[in-house]
Design a protein around this motif. Structure first.
Motif, mmCIF file in Angstrom:
data_model
loop_
_atom_site.group_PDB
_atom_site.id
_atom_site.type_symbol
_atom_site.label_atom_id
_atom_site.label_comp_id
_atom_site.label_asym_id
_atom_site.label_seq_id
_atom_site.Cartn_x
_atom_site.Cartn_y
_atom_site.Cartn_z
ATOM 1 N N ASN A 1 0.823 -1.220 0.000
ATOM 2 C CA ASN A 1 0.000 0.000 0.000
ATOM 3 C C ASN A 1 0.847 1.256 0.000
ATOM 4 O O ASN A 1 0.541 2.223 -0.672
ATOM 5 C CB ASN A 1 -0.943 0.021 1.212
ATOM 6 N N ARG A 2 1.945 1.203 0.776
ATOM 7 C CA ARG A 2 2.800 2.392 0.823
ATOM 8 C C ARG A 2 3.461 2.629 -0.533
ATOM 9 O O ARG A 2 3.517 3.762 -1.023
ATOM 10 C CB ARG A 2 3.871 2.226 1.914
ATOM 11 N N ALA B 1 6.817 -6.177 -9.604
ATOM 12 C CA ALA B 1 6.247 -6.214 -10.954
ATOM 13 C C ALA B 1 4.872 -6.892 -11.000
ATOM 14 O O ALA B 1 4.185 -6.841 -12.014
ATOM 15 C CB ALA B 1 7.209 -6.916 -11.911
ATOM 16 N N GLU B 2 4.473 -7.509 -9.879
ATOM 17 C CA GLU B 2 3.144 -8.139 -9.828
ATOM 18 C C GLU B 2 2.043 -7.121 -9.583
ATOM 19 O O GLU B 2 0.865 -7.412 -9.791
ATOM 20 C CB GLU B 2 3.095 -9.114 -8.636
ATOM 21 N N ILE B 3 2.441 -5.935 -9.088
ATOM 22 C CA ILE B 3 1.439 -4.958 -8.652
ATOM 23 C C ILE B 3 0.852 -4.205 -9.851
ATOM 24 O O ILE B 3 1.584 -3.560 -10.616
ATOM 25 C CB ILE B 3 2.082 -3.965 -7.661
ATOM 26 N N SER B 4 -0.447 -4.275 -9.995
ATOM 27 C CA SER B 4 -1.102 -3.696 -11.179
ATOM 28 C C SER B 4 -0.845 -2.200 -11.306
ATOM 29 O O SER B 4 -0.649 -1.693 -12.410
ATOM 30 C CB SER B 4 -2.604 -3.942 -11.115
ATOM 31 N N GLU B 5 -0.854 -1.482 -10.179
ATOM 32 C CA GLU B 5 -0.648 -0.024 -10.239
ATOM 33 C C GLU B 5 0.742 0.303 -10.787
ATOM 34 O O GLU B 5 0.909 1.283 -11.516
ATOM 35 C CB GLU B 5 -0.811 0.613 -8.848
ATOM 36 N N VAL B 6 1.720 -0.510 -10.420
ATOM 37 C CA VAL B 6 3.086 -0.296 -10.924
ATOM 38 C C VAL B 6 3.098 -0.542 -12.426
ATOM 39 O O VAL B 6 3.621 0.244 -13.222
ATOM 40 C CB VAL B 6 4.099 -1.241 -10.209
ATOM 41 N N ARG B 7 2.475 -1.638 -12.835
ATOM 42 C CA ARG B 7 2.467 -1.992 -14.253
ATOM 43 C C ARG B 7 1.758 -0.912 -15.072
ATOM 44 O O ARG B 7 2.215 -0.514 -16.135
ATOM 45 C CB ARG B 7 1.775 -3.351 -14.487
ATOM 46 N N ARG B 8 0.621 -0.441 -14.550
ATOM 47 C CA ARG B 8 -0.151 0.556 -15.294
ATOM 48 C C ARG B 8 0.707 1.796 -15.565
ATOM 49 O O ARG B 8 0.772 2.300 -16.670
ATOM 50 C CB ARG B 8 -1.397 0.938 -14.494
ATOM 51 N N MET B 9 1.401 2.233 -14.526
ATOM 52 C CA MET B 9 2.229 3.433 -14.663
ATOM 53 C C MET B 9 3.349 3.209 -15.694
ATOM 54 O O MET B 9 3.569 4.044 -16.574
ATOM 55 C CB MET B 9 2.848 3.780 -13.297
ATOM 56 N N LEU B 10 4.028 2.072 -15.607
ATOM 57 C CA LEU B 10 5.177 1.857 -16.486
ATOM 58 C C LEU B 10 4.753 1.540 -17.917
ATOM 59 O O LEU B 10 5.390 1.985 -18.875
ATOM 60 C CB LEU B 10 6.078 0.762 -15.917
ATOM 61 N N VAL B 11 3.662 0.800 -18.065
ATOM 62 C CA VAL B 11 3.197 0.464 -19.427
ATOM 63 C C VAL B 11 2.826 1.733 -20.193
ATOM 64 O O VAL B 11 3.174 1.897 -21.363
ATOM 65 C CB VAL B 11 2.017 -0.547 -19.373
ATOM 66 N N LEU B 12 2.158 2.665 -19.507
ATOM 67 C CA LEU B 12 1.794 3.937 -20.168
ATOM 68 C C LEU B 12 3.036 4.665 -20.659
ATOM 69 O O LEU B 12 3.089 5.157 -21.784
ATOM 70 C CB LEU B 12 1.042 4.852 -19.185
#
Ligand code: CDP
Ligand code: CDP
Length: 228
Positions: free
Chosen positions: A59-60, A107-118
């Motif tokens: 969460n942090r 890399a499993e965290i969707s929020e991280v992926r969303r940010m980097l994929v964009l």
């Protein structure tokens, strides 16, 4: 000559980044190391004590993502772009075994992926890009004109990575490197969001017995045909 998008996905230490760099240079394309971005976010989490051996405050990390700025800057001497975390060059710091041991959880965290994929899609929007990673041909650029999926046995890959880490004077054992390669393979290919898998239209290349030169030659010929 028309410009295309080239996606190179596959398992850890299959030679993706080496061949992607060579290919980008030969074609006059931009090379983007998407794994470096996941590694840089992981380094941030480690520096801030968000992730450690037995603790991960997901969460942090998610709540701090808007202050994690990843960028690339071309290094003339090296011939490729190095990765920066909040303005600091972290190209070397992200390659340690410790970062490798934490990165797949980040890399499993969707929020991280969303940010980097964009960000990755933005970097490739003009085409003329070679990007390597795990989900480039499936998620980031599903319409890429040319896709490769690289494989090699886990032992071959661990030997390659072990040699690399020793050359960087890291005090690691072959067993730990092999364990890391296998555990990342497992997490990366079984996660819910954008798991590592071969795109239907990707060309599979097993390079267990291919030299760097032979691997490049094979891929370069296919790229030239795709560009014609
Ligand atoms: O160089 P190596 O193959 O060891 O790894 P990398 O390409 O630097 O990627 C490090 C990690 O980032 C992978 O093990 C994945 O967990 C993650 N990654 C990802 O999820 N998606 C990508 N497009 C690239 C990397
Ligand atoms: O990007 P990825 O993790 O897939 O692999 P890499 O960093 O390009 O390659 C990992 C190591 O394997 C490097 O030291 C390469 O020189 C070596 N390698 C090799 O010796 N023969 C190959 N056919 C491919 C890679």
């Amino acid at each position: 000559m028309k410009k295309i998008t080239i996606a190179i996905d596959g398992y850890s230490s299959t030679g993706k980044s080496t061949v992607a760099k060579q290919l980008a240079k030969a074609l006059g394309y931009v090379y983007v190391d998407s794994g470096a971005m996941y590694r840089a976010v992981t380094l941030y989490a480690m520096q801030q004590n968000i992730i450690s051996k037995d603790n991960f405050d997901v969460n942090r990390l998610v709540s701090e993502l808007d202050i994690v700025k990843i960028s690339f800057k071309y290094n003339e001497q090296l011939g490729f772009a190095e990765v920066y975390l909040n303005g600091t060059n972290v190209e070397n710091d992200i390659r340690t075994l410790e970062v490798s041991q934490n990165v797949s959880q980040v890399a499993e965290i969707s929020e991280v992926r969303r940010m980097l994929v964009l960000q990755q899609q933005q970097m490739g929007k003009e085409k003329g890009v070679v990007m390597d990673g795990r989900d480039i041909g499936t998620v980031v650029f599903p319409d890429a004109e040319l896709k490769f999926f690289m494989t090699a046995s886990a032992e071959t890959r661990a030997q390659r990575r072990y040699k690399e880490l020793l050359e960087r004077h890291e005090d690691v054992s072959y067993e730990d490197v092999l364990k890391n390669v296998e555990s990342r393979d497992l997490i990366d290919s079984t996660r819910e969001d954008s798991p590592l898998m071969k795109a239907k239209d990707a060309l599979e290349i097993d390079n267990s017995n291919l030299s760097l030169a032979a691997q490049f030659e094979k891929i370069y010929v296919l790229a030239q045909n795709a560009i014609k």
